[in-house]
Write an enzyme that holds these catalytic residues in place. Structure first.
Site, mmCIF file in Angstrom:
data_model
loop_
_atom_site.group_PDB
_atom_site.id
_atom_site.type_symbol
_atom_site.label_atom_id
_atom_site.label_comp_id
_atom_site.label_asym_id
_atom_site.label_seq_id
_atom_site.Cartn_x
_atom_site.Cartn_y
_atom_site.Cartn_z
ATOM 1 C CG ASN A 98 -1.813 1.180 1.151
ATOM 2 O OD1 ASN A 98 -1.674 2.287 1.038
ATOM 3 N ND2 ASN A 98 -3.104 0.737 1.496
ATOM 4 C CB THR A 128 -6.331 4.264 9.532
ATOM 5 O OG1 THR A 128 -5.925 3.032 8.716
ATOM 6 C CG2 THR A 128 -6.455 4.045 10.926
ATOM 7 N N GLY A 186 1.032 -1.381 4.291
ATOM 8 C CA GLY A 186 1.355 0.158 3.771
ATOM 9 C C GLY A 186 2.463 0.683 5.122
ATOM 10 C CG HIS A 187 1.741 3.013 9.101
ATOM 11 N ND1 HIS A 187 1.745 4.696 9.039
ATOM 12 C CD2 HIS A 187 2.474 2.930 10.312
ATOM 13 C CE1 HIS A 187 2.284 5.109 10.279
ATOM 14 N NE2 HIS A 187 2.608 4.242 10.819
ATOM 15 C CG HIS A 244 -3.624 8.828 1.880
ATOM 16 N ND1 HIS A 244 -4.705 8.473 1.072
ATOM 17 C CD2 HIS A 244 -4.100 8.972 3.265
ATOM 18 C CE1 HIS A 244 -5.650 7.706 1.760
ATOM 19 N NE2 HIS A 244 -5.360 8.037 2.907
ATOM 20 N NE ARG A 301 -9.478 6.694 4.437
ATOM 21 C CZ ARG A 301 -8.533 5.960 4.655
ATOM 22 N NH1 ARG A 301 -7.310 5.788 3.909
ATOM 23 N NH2 ARG A 301 -8.906 4.752 5.377
ATOM 24 C CG HIS A 361 -8.009 3.125 1.301
ATOM 25 N ND1 HIS A 361 -8.353 2.175 2.141
ATOM 26 C CD2 HIS A 361 -9.395 3.894 1.357
ATOM 27 C CE1 HIS A 361 -9.741 2.420 2.828
ATOM 28 N NE2 HIS A 361 -9.971 3.480 2.052
ATOM 29 C CG HIS A 416 -5.464 -2.013 9.678
ATOM 30 N ND1 HIS A 416 -5.842 -0.992 9.094
ATOM 31 C CD2 HIS A 416 -5.251 -1.454 10.881
ATOM 32 C CE1 HIS A 416 -6.176 0.021 9.843
ATOM 33 N NE2 HIS A 416 -5.605 -0.036 10.879
ATOM 34 C CD GLU A 439 -6.900 -1.693 1.047
ATOM 35 O OE1 GLU A 439 -6.290 -2.596 1.164
ATOM 36 O OE2 GLU A 439 -6.871 -0.484 1.668
#
Length: 238
Positions: A7, A100, A213-214, A50, A45, A43, A190, A70
């Protein structure tokens, strides 16, 4: 073998902080695939804080592994996915102001809505996955939606693991077994990290793909992208 999808939202967050185009999300995706990543996840939003909607179309031509988009299937998101035609869309019930993702779908409550959305995606040749809490009771109605896969929401596992509670993985094992028996593919994501991914992959069966991702981006600040990708791939092999 479980595939690794990266991600790249955090790359876009870093870029947006300065208002320019560095780091460049397209070049990052190219490099990650060259280093061994088996998919790219974004992802977007509604506030585009981002990943921007334009990024999706910039990325589409260069993602030659698997493109996974996503998001909450509001109309703008659905239209984006239908135009971009990724290999996979992952439906996540996050609120517009959510920092998130923080919950999976209640497939019993939202059966009709999910079925309608998933039918449209499948008619357009896009594999669908539903973001789901580790609860075997949700699998029966997940199957009824017509989804191809579920994505296990792994935040609770990660928190338990960090506290030394390895029994927290039990509900994930049970849900994965029920989902596999029902014919669903299984993804997970996640708060998965280098610290917990090997245990999760060894304990939870039938995982087709993890989306990270993170943690991966943060770990790469210390070890570099190429090293971190190789470290994840090694841990996923068992």
């Amino acid at each position: 073998m479980t595939k690794l999808s990266v991600n790249i939202n955090k790359i876009a967050t870093l870029r947006n902080a300065r208002g320019g185009d560095f780091p460049n999300v397209v070049q990052t995706a190219i490099d990650l695939q060259e280093f061994g990543a088996q998919g790219i996840t974004v992802h977007p939003r509604p506030d585009e804080r981002h990943i921007r909607y334009k990024d999706v179309f910039d990325l589409r031509p260069i993602v030659h592994t698997e493109f996974n988009i996503e998001g909450n299937p509001v109309k703008k998101f659905v239209d984006l996915v239908l135009k971009a035609k990724p290999e996979q869309v992952t439906l996540v019930p996050d609120a517009e102001d959510a920092i998130t993702s923080n919950a999976g779908w209640d497939t019993m409550k939202h059966l009709g809505f999910l079925t309608e959305i998933i039918t449209e995606f499948r008619q357009n040749g896009i594999r669908t996955s539903i973001f789901l809490d580790p609860n075997p009771k949700l699998i029966e109605t997940a199957v009824k939606t017509g989804t191809d896969r579920i994505e296990l929401y792994t935040e609770a596992f990660a928190k338990d693991f960090a506290l030394g509670n390895k029994k927290g993985v039990k509900s994930y094992v049970e849900t994965a077994e029920v989902a596999h028996a029902a014919g669903l593919g299984i993804n997970a994501g996640h708060d998965l990290s280098l610290d917990n991914i090997a245990f999760f992959a060894q304990e939870v069966p039938f995982i087709d793909e993890v989306s990270i991702g993170h943690a991966l981006i943060s770990e790469s600040l210390y070890f570099g992208f190429q090293n971190v990708i190789n470290m994840y791939l090694h841990k996923l092999k068992g």
